[in-house]
Enzyme design. Sequence first.
Site, PDB file in Angstrom:
ATOM      1  N   HIS A  25       0.865  -1.180   0.000  1.00 54.30           N
ATOM      2  CA  HIS A  25       0.000   0.000   0.000  1.00 54.30           C
ATOM      3  C   HIS A  25       0.910   1.242   0.000  1.00 54.30           C
ATOM      4  O   HIS A  25       2.011   1.195   0.543  1.00 54.30           O
ATOM      5  CB  HIS A  25      -0.846  -0.060   1.275  1.00 54.30           C
ATOM      6  CG  HIS A  25      -1.928   0.971   1.378  1.00 54.30           C
ATOM      7  ND1 HIS A  25      -1.682   2.278   1.725  1.00 54.30           N
ATOM      8  CD2 HIS A  25      -3.266   0.873   1.220  1.00 54.30           C
ATOM      9  CE1 HIS A  25      -2.833   2.938   1.770  1.00 54.30           C
ATOM     10  NE2 HIS A  25      -3.816   2.110   1.460  1.00 54.30           N
ATOM     11  N   ASP A  39       3.032  -4.535   8.040  1.00 52.72           N
ATOM     12  CA  ASP A  39       1.818  -3.750   7.883  1.00 52.72           C
ATOM     13  C   ASP A  39       0.668  -4.750   7.967  1.00 52.72           C
ATOM     14  O   ASP A  39       0.374  -5.457   7.000  1.00 52.72           O
ATOM     15  CB  ASP A  39       1.832  -3.026   6.540  1.00 52.72           C
ATOM     16  CG  ASP A  39       0.500  -2.349   6.227  1.00 52.72           C
ATOM     17  OD1 ASP A  39      -0.442  -2.443   7.062  1.00 52.72           O
ATOM     18  OD2 ASP A  39       0.390  -1.734   5.152  1.00 52.72           O
ATOM     19  N   GLN A  49      -4.617  -5.302   6.960  1.00 53.17           N
ATOM     20  CA  GLN A  49      -5.597  -6.271   6.466  1.00 53.17           C
ATOM     21  C   GLN A  49      -5.516  -7.568   7.270  1.00 53.17           C
ATOM     22  O   GLN A  49      -6.536  -8.168   7.591  1.00 53.17           O
ATOM     23  CB  GLN A  49      -5.351  -6.579   4.983  1.00 53.17           C
ATOM     24  CG  GLN A  49      -5.535  -5.392   4.050  1.00 53.17           C
ATOM     25  CD  GLN A  49      -6.986  -4.947   3.907  1.00 53.17           C
ATOM     26  OE1 GLN A  49      -7.913  -5.704   4.160  1.00 53.17           O
ATOM     27  NE2 GLN A  49      -7.177  -3.695   3.526  1.00 53.17           N
ATOM     28  N   LYS A  63     -10.436  -0.655  10.221  1.00 53.18           N
ATOM     29  CA  LYS A  63     -10.659  -1.875   9.438  1.00 53.18           C
ATOM     30  C   LYS A  63     -11.037  -3.051  10.325  1.00 53.18           C
ATOM     31  O   LYS A  63     -11.553  -4.054   9.845  1.00 53.18           O
ATOM     32  CB  LYS A  63      -9.417  -2.220   8.613  1.00 53.18           C
ATOM     33  CG  LYS A  63      -9.103  -1.158   7.564  1.00 53.18           C
ATOM     34  CD  LYS A  63      -8.049  -1.612   6.569  1.00 53.18           C
ATOM     35  CE  LYS A  63      -7.361  -0.426   5.937  1.00 53.18           C
ATOM     36  NZ  LYS A  63      -7.791  -0.136   4.568  1.00 53.18           N
ATOM     37  N   CYS A  77      -4.643   2.460  -3.724  1.00 53.99           N
ATOM     38  CA  CYS A  77      -3.421   2.980  -3.094  1.00 53.99           C
ATOM     39  C   CYS A  77      -2.257   2.018  -3.292  1.00 53.99           C
ATOM     40  O   CYS A  77      -1.449   1.812  -2.366  1.00 53.99           O
ATOM     41  CB  CYS A  77      -3.618   3.251  -1.605  1.00 53.99           C
ATOM     42  SG  CYS A  77      -4.770   4.565  -1.275  1.00 53.99           S
TER      43      CYS A  77
HETATM   44  C1  LIG Z   1      -2.407  -3.033   3.649  1.00 56.79           C
HETATM   45  C2  LIG Z   1      -2.781  -1.639   4.015  1.00 56.79           C
HETATM   46  N1  LIG Z   1      -1.867  -0.802   4.507  1.00 56.79           N
HETATM   47  C3  LIG Z   1      -2.152   0.455   4.869  1.00 56.79           C
HETATM   48  C4  LIG Z   1      -3.425   0.947   4.759  1.00 56.79           C
HETATM   49  C5  LIG Z   1      -3.683   2.365   5.170  1.00 56.79           C
HETATM   50  O1  LIG Z   1      -4.540   2.446   6.274  1.00 56.79           O
HETATM   51  P1  LIG Z   1      -4.972   3.872   6.849  1.00 56.79           P
HETATM   52  O2  LIG Z   1      -5.510   4.612   5.666  1.00 56.79           O
HETATM   53  O3  LIG Z   1      -5.994   3.595   7.873  1.00 56.79           O
HETATM   54  O4  LIG Z   1      -3.757   4.530   7.413  1.00 56.79           O
HETATM   55  C6  LIG Z   1      -4.429   0.120   4.250  1.00 56.79           C
HETATM   56  C7  LIG Z   1      -5.818   0.569   4.077  1.00 56.79           C
HETATM   57  O5  LIG Z   1      -6.135   1.549   3.440  1.00 56.79           O
HETATM   58  C8  LIG Z   1      -4.110  -1.198   3.867  1.00 56.79           C
HETATM   59  O6  LIG Z   1      -5.035  -2.020   3.376  1.00 56.79           O
END
Ligand SMILES: Cc1ncc(COP(=O)(O)O)c(C=O)c1O
Lengths: 157, 157, 410, 410
Positions: C125, C203, C206, C229, C367
């Site tokens: 991401h 990270d 998910q 999430k 993203c």
């Molecule tokens: C794998 C992963 N990393 C990072 C993020 C970023 O999360 P957030 O926007 O809550 O910071 C997301 C979701 O958007 C994600 O699915």
Amino acid sequence: MTETFDDLRDLYQEVILDHGRRPRHGRRLETYDATAKGDNPMCGDRVQVWLRYAPDGTIAETGFEARGCAISVASADLMAETVQGRSKSDTAALFATFREMARTGVCPACDPTMERLAPLSGVHEYPSRVKCATLPWHALVAALAGTPGDIKETSSE
Amino acid sequence: MTETFDDLRDLYQEVILDHGRRPRHGRRLETYDATAKGDNPMCGDRVQVWLRYAPDGTIAETGFEARGCAISVASADLMAETVQGRSKSDTAALFATFREMARTGVCPACDPTMERLAPLSGVHEYPSRVKCATLPWHALVAALAGTPGDIKETSSE
Amino acid sequence: MTASFDVARIREDFPILRQTIRGKPLVYLDSGASAQKPRVVIDAMVQCMETQYANIHRGLHWMSERTTDAYEAARDAVATLMNARDRSEIVFTNSVTGALNLVAHSYGRGILKPGQAVVISAMEHHSNIVPWQMLRDSHGIELRVAPIDDAGELDMGAFESLLDDGKVGLVSITHMSNVLGTVTPAERIVKIAHAHGAKVLFDGSQAIVHRRVDVQAIGCDFYAWTGHKLYGPTGIGVLWARREILEAMPPFMGGGDMISSVTYEKSTWAQVPHKFEAGTPAIVEGIGLKAAVDYVQSIGYEAMAAHEATLTDHAIARLSAIEGIKIYGRAQDRGGVISFTLDKAHAHDVATLLDRQGIAVRAGHHCAQPLMQRLGVDSTSRASFGVYTTLEEIDVLADTLTRVREFFTR
Amino acid sequence: MTASFDVARIREDFPILRQTIRGKPLVYLDSGASAQKPRVVIDAMVQCMETQYANIHRGLHWMSERTTDAYEAARDAVATLMNARDRSEIVFTNSVTGALNLVAHSYGRGILKPGQAVVISAMEHHSNIVPWQMLRDSHGIELRVAPIDDAGELDMGAFESLLDDGKVGLVSITHMSNVLGTVTPAERIVKIAHAHGAKVLFDGSQAIVHRRVDVQAIGCDFYAWTGHKLYGPTGIGVLWARREILEAMPPFMGGGDMISSVTYEKSTWAQVPHKFEAGTPAIVEGIGLKAAVDYVQSIGYEAMAAHEATLTDHAIARLSAIEGIKIYGRAQDRGGVISFTLDKAHAHDVATLLDRQGIAVRAGHHCAQPLMQRLGVDSTSRASFGVYTTLEEIDVLADTLTRVREFFTR
Ligand SMILES: Cc1ncc(COP(=O)(O)O)c(C=O)c1O
Ligand SMILES: Cc1ncc(COP(=O)(O)O)c(C=O)c1O
């Protein structure tokens, strides 16, 4: 089928599907006077517009290449049809009217010349899709202004 | 007056008010074997404890200087009284029991030696005030452990 | 559905699922972007604001003490959820993005040395790409990208060879791809990285929604995720890191709550985790997050994972049968996130047509632009599942997709 | 009370005010630490989570569009509240601490040059001290402190002379002290600073609760505040800055939503304000903040300020009459925050005794240790007022304080 998606007709009218699938102006012009790119980073849509002017300065021909959804392709194609023969200032005014229609779904200022664009008014329900419809216009206006560089679509729609 | 603050008696018992106002041991020892500082950055309380050992290694005398609330001063003073004549390991065990009492308000393991400290059990209702009561003990334990440096109270109470 | 998992009962916990969209029952297949909130989470937040709200950590009055307790109980709940050794290893941030930036700033600029490298994967991401690019550009850290194979799995051989020269200080990698659904082999990654002297950050945004995360069993050094999430509130994220690492790291942001003492000449820092929690935290959101964690624990990861496996298998079977569809990612170990494209319709048109039928999916680059490039697309549509997702909803999706394609094919 | 201001009616808007503490009606005099939440704010958050919640900015489905609209409407409401020239000048952060750190990181490291100086005042909150110390220590910026006089007002002559050598790039100063209540002369500060080539940032965390802030009238360059003190949710803060300054600043955190395009080699940034809003924002909190701003606007700053002046005058009159009390700060222009000590009782004991009577005040260093040192105390007690505070509550405070002192004097 038709029953299920009857409520899609407002957004995806036949003319949009048709121009989205088989754009009449979806090609790079061999010779052109101006060009500009549009880019919507949020959704990945990309378009480039080419222009050829007539001796009197009106738009003689518009071509485009688009990577994007049916709405952005159809909008580019309908735009290309509509602006043919128009002056720069005419075109700018047309864009303002079109943009308003795309945002609000209504078009008090619309005259018959807008008829071709009216099918796109359904996007007003989807602020993020409004940008699909206006992206080619942003590129066109940038080309008219003689900024042949890389034009980014802002998220101001 | 008394009526209004009757419900304060559990927290500010006479003995706390008295020791908070007129600590018996509130002074730096002229000669000492160990010293340590305690510091509660969240509220600004500060205490330094000095110790003198008897030949058999028990605590002969404890003195302290405290900048803080009635509860921390009273706790320091009652501590100084209670640990007199005790061994290091006795004192550590006493602190463990005291800490538990300050946190929970009850003291199943309490024996008569804890009686003097019992008035402080009211702080358990105020987690942030529990630290006021235990701060001098942290400094004492640090002094006993022979860490004469600057001892910070952690927020682990 | 497994016997122990009563999805109808679970759906009752989520007020929003009673909504209709354009007169059609809501079919919410966008949980991977953000999950819906159960009643208990909403209630915990409301109850805090209606009965005991106050600023925390420094109040001496009843409400402040109660609210501090409730907020700190969230730290305990999260520590238990992740099997942290110590509650002080849990740092609350505003989102996983905040957590990853915290590590990139504090560990990246404070501990990593120019000339060292950070390894990410080809399916990250943007939140796990851009902070490292910024670190690269400001601090002289090399950024290396571990490739994936065509099934969407991490190429472990290539990954290991990126570590060979011993320059890698940190591996920062997704525990589950938000596009492909791929779950990465966390324990193997850690073994390889540690053998080469690199720390590992996952990270888990998910992953933690879909399976039990035990940071001690995984053996990693950092693990980050985002509350919204996991059925929790927006505005709160979690960074777990080993205590000794947190202690060695310099603070990231300065302000109230993260100090021990302040003079103009010099300030000293509070103990971890407070050193990393500057300013008034997301108090109500922390309390909501605790309710979310409790909710997830009450259902149980085993039941959630089994439910999700059922959904995912069914979805892959149904979607694969649609003419002209392409599904991205075929990893052995995968979660309930399915990206696809249709040959005759653009992903955005697909999403809009589905929306007209009350079906919420995501369309775009998710993203993850570099991954899109690797897959050779601009965008995909993505359906992603939660505890409340039903087999029937997947059937509605599959049936509607078939009609969407026909709509664009006529 | 002014005629237009019906505090009894306003109190009905705040569910928490019906609480009793230890059987006594709650007297909440800690609004300076965090304000209570009106029903409309709680309802806006609940309604979002129950009827239309989704992640924003990139969803194409109905709920995402609606929630994006609602969240972006918060930006409009805040822009109007502050009289920003342009909605894109409003950056949402997690708190004012996050906003101040954003400026310290991005403007501080990206625009200010080593050798330049930052001026703060002697009455700053740690949130407006520590980020500049960290900047000083990492980036070679000098930190200068403008003194205050014994009334607690900024010494304007000394302030100006700190700017004399032209090295000051930024003045970062409170618009209202959270300890002394002092409101600083914002427009004069800006005039002086601009005349010396320095930009001006105000920490308006307290000020915006008490008076209308018009950033164009003030003429400043940055203005930061925090949602939870303006009757809004926790987890959200605001940074306003001139558009051209925001555009010149490099991003602070990297992640989703703040990019225009990402490749491994190079990423490009989104337009402002999104460039500074990495990751999923505090969506529900933004929507709650809009409700708070609307609520404040519906009461009107003029009415709020008049109410507060009445309360403050009354409080100073009543408290000054207590034997052995010392009140800190006697500024001409001041807001409803009153710090004091009693000669016979420590501030913590005072707070605890008041709490036993249902009165919530704050005691401690108020995240302003250097100011405490300037005042020659370790801690003070502090009563602070909100729209719901009544004259009767102040009477209860004064009467109880008298008895507290007696309790400790016997
Ligand atoms: C794998 C992963 N990393 C990072 C993020 C970023 O999360 P957030 O926007 O809550 O910071 C997301 C979701 O958007 C994600 O699915
Ligand atoms: C003047 C001032 N600045 C900064 C802050 C910090 O606010 P927050 O903790 O919400 O970041 C506060 C309140 O605590 C304050 O009163």
